[in-house]
Write an enzyme that holds these catalytic residues in place. Structure first.
Site, PDB file in Angstrom:
ATOM      1  N   ARG A 111       1.320  -1.520   0.110  1.00  0.00           N
ATOM      2  CA  ARG A 111       0.193   0.165   0.138  1.00  0.00           C
ATOM      3  C   ARG A 111       0.949   1.249  -0.049  1.00  0.00           C
ATOM      4  NH1 ARG A 111      -5.170  -0.556   0.590  1.00  0.00           N
ATOM      5  NH2 ARG A 111      -5.627  -2.773   2.153  1.00  0.00           N
ATOM      6  N   GLY A 161       2.573   7.835  -0.387  1.00  0.00           N
ATOM      7  CA  GLY A 161       1.964   8.143  -1.922  1.00  0.00           C
ATOM      8  C   GLY A 161       0.568   8.247  -1.777  1.00  0.00           C
ATOM      9  N   ASP A 190      14.170   5.937   7.232  1.00  0.00           N
ATOM     10  CA  ASP A 190      14.154   4.709   6.185  1.00  0.00           C
ATOM     11  C   ASP A 190      15.723   4.331   6.276  1.00  0.00           C
ATOM     12  OD1 ASP A 190      13.111   2.631   5.280  1.00  0.00           O
ATOM     13  OD2 ASP A 190      12.539   3.503   3.153  1.00  0.00           O
TER      14      ASP A 190
END
Lengths: 477, 477
Positions: A193, A197, A227
């Site tokens: 998913r 965005g 990240d």
């Protein structure tokens, strides 16, 4: 023995709560691990303390731990050692190198839910600050593959595609997968998913067929919006390793507003992915693509599916979508040995034009439990629509990806599948005053208004000579 | 509007829980912040998601947030921005320098409970990895002083003492404070409980009078067992700044088994503390002391208080306790201007011998609500006692602080005030076979046995020529 006081709350980990006085008597502090023992059942949990919630002589036990203790009424509590992986996380903080067993222990403890949020967060933060070297990253990837679910195919080669993301409207997977599958290659596309965005491939595919989701991502990573580089490399490659991929093409959108701002950043990532692939026995090819403006002319789940499906149906579509899809599919055809070097994109286009890709897509939809007769024009988009018009005549001189995504999200995407943005003008195109630049649509009138207001204020598309801002603002005079 | 489902659990932060489907519709993820609004009340909380605990249309609200919402039945939920301090924590991870306002914002958000455990953990981890420079540490200290409770005195100078810790039996504060106060200086001693030791000054003083505790330490710091260097500097100096200290002496035990393994580590810390003191307008003097073996001959709250009180009462006591206390008190007398340079420890000893320090101690005990007639021999120690005997004759050649602390903790200290260890022989002393090396005492027979067993196995005191271990072990033959 302590009397059990069940807290019927799923807290995402094994957790128990003692009265502060009892904890002190036992020499325990909040955050310590304890072994909770009942008749014929036991669990290691993380301790919290309270002065109010549970009385002395009681122990509060949250849902997950309660389940392991089989609804016991009385339990014993003993101090339990910290998992060894905490030592290894501390070593990471101290910039010491880890060996394979240490990395395995960390991944195993994460998967088994043995680390608290606080500890996971320390791991993610330390990973972010001190990147792992390529040997450590290989071990991390292997550990992730070993501890996760794996799919084994008898047929080879298995090929796969991954996108680094960051460019709006990137629905190329919906075209690439049927083209490559129609060429006879196995392409077991795993996808996710959208987090930041307006729709990941999974959000899109869900419109056509049910999509299943496996384990959650590490919450801490999301909560911190970071990240770590080696985690990112490892999690990309672990997904590919888990399906036994032999060859992978990586779509790397480069440009301002994407995750890879410069070609140098792109090349450096490509080098690391190819190196990691070599270590794992997976052939990699990285394709740097233009990420400065959206792929195709639509953003938002239903709009994107409609656009991709129309291209497969032979009804045409934006050049940016077609060219990029054919280029990436072509690389996979070459890597999979069904097209000669340099011939891939031509063969991909043949498959597209022949209608074989469309046929394959309908088969995939049917296999996944969707409607195999679906047509692009059947796909419903939000009934609340509004155009954003160009205030002057001129050429498009700027296009801001992040603002376009923000508008689509304000309209409701990706949760509202029917919400999104249609782009009428792209960089360099000429536009007349009052011609539409964008059309925004949504299932909700309220969300539509918010998105339109934002689009007019933020101006994701700039026409040469357009007035950007006035001081004092007109509304303030 | 969502229906409120109260979770009566203190979770240590403002937290609410939505059904995953509702969260998705609202475009929210676990870990996001939400603004929860009721009639006339609102709170910003951290979101968790669930598929089971709350139904769609409901919102689970934990105790702390429920209190702010005044037991509302229906609420609205809106996405809320992340606090700006998260940006600054991210900057720390990226090794960017922070300015004063950014550091203030972080401290303010920590104090106001606006950061989740995951975010706090990232802050602590990043602080641990990237130390702050001296300017940032000054700002951090000032922010901690500004956001905490402050005590203002009209009389000056205010002096204070701090110990870096790590040496067992370090009850010197109980001697230093009354000596310095008897000399007419203001010494508002703030102190804390032991975390890893067998008793902090607060644990000790609690035997003589009630002790009040303020806000918790940052849980994450404890949970990770790390102590970021600049955080440590700032938290030492913030406590001193909060009481308006003009002059501070820092006791720095150096040696194997302490927190400062080498003199170099000690000097480096001293330099940083003095530099930070200068920036804050606090005169600092650091005293490196021998930390290789315990101070005095007792470890454990009641035993230590008894030993210190006996010294004040003029009944004598171990040289290590008396010399160290006089040296540190002397430095404060000199810094406070009531003793000439080099005269401090002599004057401190005069005050001790004269009985003025003892009289002052009883006044302090009375002022704090304790019994002003207390005598050292009144202080009860654990009725369960056992000696650990020397297995051979010889000299003491090794002494392990950490093992002694472990034995005291196994006996029950610091929660069991009466538990602890009496040391009969120190480094270099001669001992005959079957003479006692240690006496262990405890309120609990069970704990005593565990401590004795550990002492015999770990041997915190080693006699020259003593057999350390046999392979195969006798028990295994």
């Amino acid at each position: 023995m302590l009397e059990v006081y069940p807290f019927d709350i799923e807290i995402g980990q094994y957790k128990v709560m003692l009265n502060l006085a009892d904890a002190r008597t036992l020499g325990l502090n909040a955050g310590d691990r304890v072994r909770v023992k009942a008749k014929g059942a036991a669990v290691t949990a993380i301790l919290d303390t309270t002065t109010q919630m549970v009385k002395q002589g009681q122990i509060g036990i949250f849902t997950e731990a309660m389940r392991e203790l089989k609804e016991a009424k009385m339990v014993d509590v003993l101090p339990a050692p910290k998992p060894a992986s905490l030592c290894y996380i501390k070593m990471m903080m101290d910039k010491q190198k880890l060996n394979e067993d240490q990395i395995k222990a960390i991944v195993r403890d994460i998967v088994d839910n043995h680390l608290s949020d606080v500890e996971l967060s320390a791991y993610i933060t330390a990973s972010y600050i001190h990147n792992m070297d390529s040997q450590e990253t290989e071990w991390l990837t292997r550990a992730m593959i070993d501890t996760g679910d794996r799919i084994h195919f008898d047929t080879h080669p298995v090929v796969d595609k991954h996108s680094i993301g960051g460019v709006p409207g990137n629905k190329v997977s919906l075209v690439i997968v049927p083209v490559v599958a129609a060429a006879g290659l196995l392409i077991p596309k795993t996808s996710s998913r959208a987090i930041t965005g307006a729709g990941g491939t999974a959000d899109l595919m869900e419109i056509l067929a049910p999509v299943e989701f496996s384990a959650d991502e590490i919450k801490a990573e999301y909560a911190l919006s970071i990240d770590p580089y080696s985690q990112m490399l490892a999690s990309i490659m672990a997904k590919k390793g888990a399906v036994g991929a032999d060859a992978v093409v990586v779509d790397m959108p480069v440009g301002p507003g994407t995750k890879l701002a410069t070609s140098e950043a792109g090349r450096s990532l490509a080098k690391d992915l190819i190196d990691l692939g070599e270590r794992l026995g997976i052939r990699m090819e990285c394709a740097m693509t233009f990420g400065g403006s959206p792929v195709g002319r639509t953003i938002g789940p239903a709009l994107e599916v409609r656009e991709a499906l129309a291209l497969l149906e032979g009804k045409g579509g934006p050049n940016s979508l077609k060219e990029k899809s054919m280029a990436l599919a072509g690389i996979l055809l070459e890597m999979g040995g069904v097209a000669g070097k340099g011939d891939g994109s031509r063969i991909a286009e043949e498959i597209l034009v022949s209608g074989k890709a469309h046929k394959k897509m309908l088969e995939i939809i049917e296999a996944q439990g969707g409607d195999p007769k679906v047509k692009s024009e059947d796909i419903q988009i939000g009934e609340n629509k509004e155009d954003v018009l160009s205030p002057i005549s001129g050429y498009i001189v700027a296009f801001f990806n992040k603002r376009i995504i923000e508008v689509a999200r304000l309209a409701g995407a990706p949760a509202d599948k029917k919400a999104g943005v249609i782009i009428h003008k792209k960089m360099g195109q000429q536009v007349k005053k009052d011609e539409p630049l964008l059309t925004i649509c949504s299932s909700s009138e309220w969300d539509l208004n918010a998105a339109v207001k934002d689009a007019k204020r933020m101006m994701p598309i700039v026409v040469e000579g357009m007035l950007l801002e006035r001081y004092p603002r007109i509304t303030e005079i």
